[in-house]
Write an enzyme that holds these catalytic residues in place. Structure first.
Site, PDB file in Angstrom:
ATOM      1  N   ASP A   3       0.830  -1.207   0.000  1.00 31.50           N
ATOM      2  CA  ASP A   3       0.000   0.000   0.000  1.00 31.50           C
ATOM      3  C   ASP A   3       0.865   1.258   0.000  1.00 31.50           C
ATOM      4  O   ASP A   3       1.443   1.628   1.027  1.00 31.50           O
ATOM      5  CB  ASP A   3      -0.913  -0.006   1.231  1.00 31.50           C
ATOM      6  CG  ASP A   3      -1.922   1.130   1.217  1.00 31.50           C
ATOM      7  OD1 ASP A   3      -2.018   1.822   0.188  1.00 31.50           O
ATOM      8  OD2 ASP A   3      -2.613   1.314   2.230  1.00 31.50           O
ATOM      9  N   ASP A  49      -1.718   4.958  -5.583  1.00 30.52           N
ATOM     10  CA  ASP A  49      -2.075   4.214  -4.379  1.00 30.52           C
ATOM     11  C   ASP A  49      -2.339   2.751  -4.720  1.00 30.52           C
ATOM     12  O   ASP A  49      -3.409   2.401  -5.202  1.00 30.52           O
ATOM     13  CB  ASP A  49      -3.323   4.856  -3.757  1.00 30.52           C
ATOM     14  CG  ASP A  49      -3.798   4.151  -2.491  1.00 30.52           C
ATOM     15  OD1 ASP A  49      -3.132   3.200  -2.047  1.00 30.52           O
ATOM     16  OD2 ASP A  49      -4.838   4.567  -1.944  1.00 30.52           O
TER      17      ASP A  49
END
Length: 419
Positions: free
Chosen positions: A91, A290
């Site tokens: 992440d 992201d």
């Protein structure tokens, strides 16, 4: 409706391809998922690290496993002493690395749970935060521990104790190296996740493991999210990261990685989207990269413009599913791999000439029944921010240079890149 020559050409090519193919034609009790169906998600425990508490000059790597629902890429990292293998979602949109810790209110995962009581290197962390730092933390006077709470944009969340632990990584020479006192979240109440053990936070904020003397670079190479047996997906941490291809400037603001997205094209057609749609104004808008987000999320004007073009092409070939909705259920009947081969690519154009090209596998997601597919994009319902998610980064090596402040995109076969 006025149709440009380039769009007509794009539609014609797609329809010809279609004709050619036709002619040739959540529980509170901790659980581990059945192994016979998820064997590819089971990590192997590392041998004893030959170098403890120091970094070597070889690359620090993690082999990466994809999952499809939700679309994500998982890193294999071991935690504690003795080391317990864990599969963590990669992440770049958050900072804290956290894992499920027994006892807990846990979701089912594919590998054994981590038990801090069995690790000789576990200890409680001090309760210090920073401006804009995620997660929210507070001192618990009763337990004398630092408690954290982190909620993501999709309302999934984790709550637990902030701790320090030893993390063990693989190296490029097939060895292992460990680092002590890494701040992690010991998740005791986790909601909205599946299969994996937790999250590997690679954001630029205070709690990120990138701030623990890992060098100024990292990179990841992702193949197809639907191919869990591909052994060449890889994450590299440190100065051995692969930063190849065209660079685009990287901006860090409030612990997020922002890029200068300037335009979007479909096939050969540059879409009529005002450049200001992608710009950041203070804490509003902008484009974030992201990997923790499965779909790509676009500001409303950008989404509506792109969707209208895609729906115009698909509308002549495919029937919309029942309860179809442009924003909540943009799905169509048909077999994705058979019916969308040859669909025009979508290209994101960034400052500096870098491009990210999405073929049909990055643009659409097949539904479980295999008889319909959906657009793997969504409109941002909360604000004007756009997000480049994991689906869009398939078949790319993406490199971050945090010293030069650039991100590099290189479309490639990961096997070729790392052979």
């Amino acid at each position: 409706m006025t149709i440009s020559l380039t769009l007509l050409t794009t539609i014609l090519i797609f329809l010809i391809a279609q004709e050619s193919r036709l002619l040739h034609s959540k529980s509170n009790k901790p659980q581990e998922l059945p192994k016979e169906k998820t064997g590819y998600l089971h990590s192997k425990p590392p041998p004893v690290s030959r170098l403890d508490n120091m970094w070597t000059t070889v690359n620090i790597i993690s082999h990466v496993t994809p999952i499809t629902r939700p679309a994500a890429f998982l890193a294999n990292i071991s935690i504690g002493d003795p080391p317990v293998p864990q599969l963590l979602l990669i992440d770049t949109g958050s900072d804290l690395t956290w894992i499920q810790c027994l006892p807990c209110k846990c979701y089912p995962q594919t590998i054994p749970f981590y038990r801090p009581s069995r690790s000789s290197t576990y200890r409680d962390a001090s309760c210090k935060s920073a401006t804009h730092a995620m997660p929210r933390i507070s001192h618990d006077e009763r337990t004398k521990t630092c408690q954290y709470y982190l909620q993501y944009r999709d309302y999934s969340s984790t709550r637990g104790t902030l701790a320090e632990e030893k993390l063990t990584f693989q190296t490029s020479d097939d060895g292992f190296v460990s680092k002590q006192d890494i701040v992690i979240g010991c998740g005791q109440d986790n909601f909205g996740f599946t299969q994996y053990s937790g999250v590997l936070g690679l954001g630029p904020g205070k709690f990120s493991i990138l701030n623990r003397n890992l060098g100024s670079k990292f990179s990841y190479c992702f193949g197809s999210v639907t191919d869990p047996t591909n052994p060449h997906n890889i994450l590299i941490l440190g100065d051995g990261a692969r930063t190849e291809g065209y660079p685009t400037p990287l901006h860090i603001f409030q612990d997020r990685y922002y890029l200068d997205l300037q335009a979007i094209s479909l096939g050969q057609k540059l879409l009529d989207i005002k450049p200001g749609v992608f710009k950041r104004y203070g804490s509003q808008g902008g484009t974030v990269i992201d990997t923790g987000s499965s779909p790509t999320i676009l500001a409303r004007e950008a989404y509506d413009t792109l969707f209208d073009e895609i729906d115009f092409i698909l509308g002549d070939v495919h029937t919309r599913v029942k309860d179809w909705d442009q924003y909540t259920k943009p799905c169509y009947e048909g077999n994705m791999k058979l019916n969308l081969l040859g669909f025009p690519v979508v290209t994101f154009h960034f400052a500096g000439g870098a491009e990210l090209t999405l073929d049909f596998e990055s643009l659409f997601a097949e539904r479980e029944n295999g008889e319909s597919f959906c657009l793997a994009m969504s409109m941002n319902k909360f604000d004007d921010m756009s997000v480049i998610g994991a689906m869009a980064q398939q078949h790319y090596n993406v490199g971050f240079d945090l010293l030069a402040m650039n991100v590099y995109f290189q479309r490639t076969d990961c096997e070729i890149l790392h052979s």
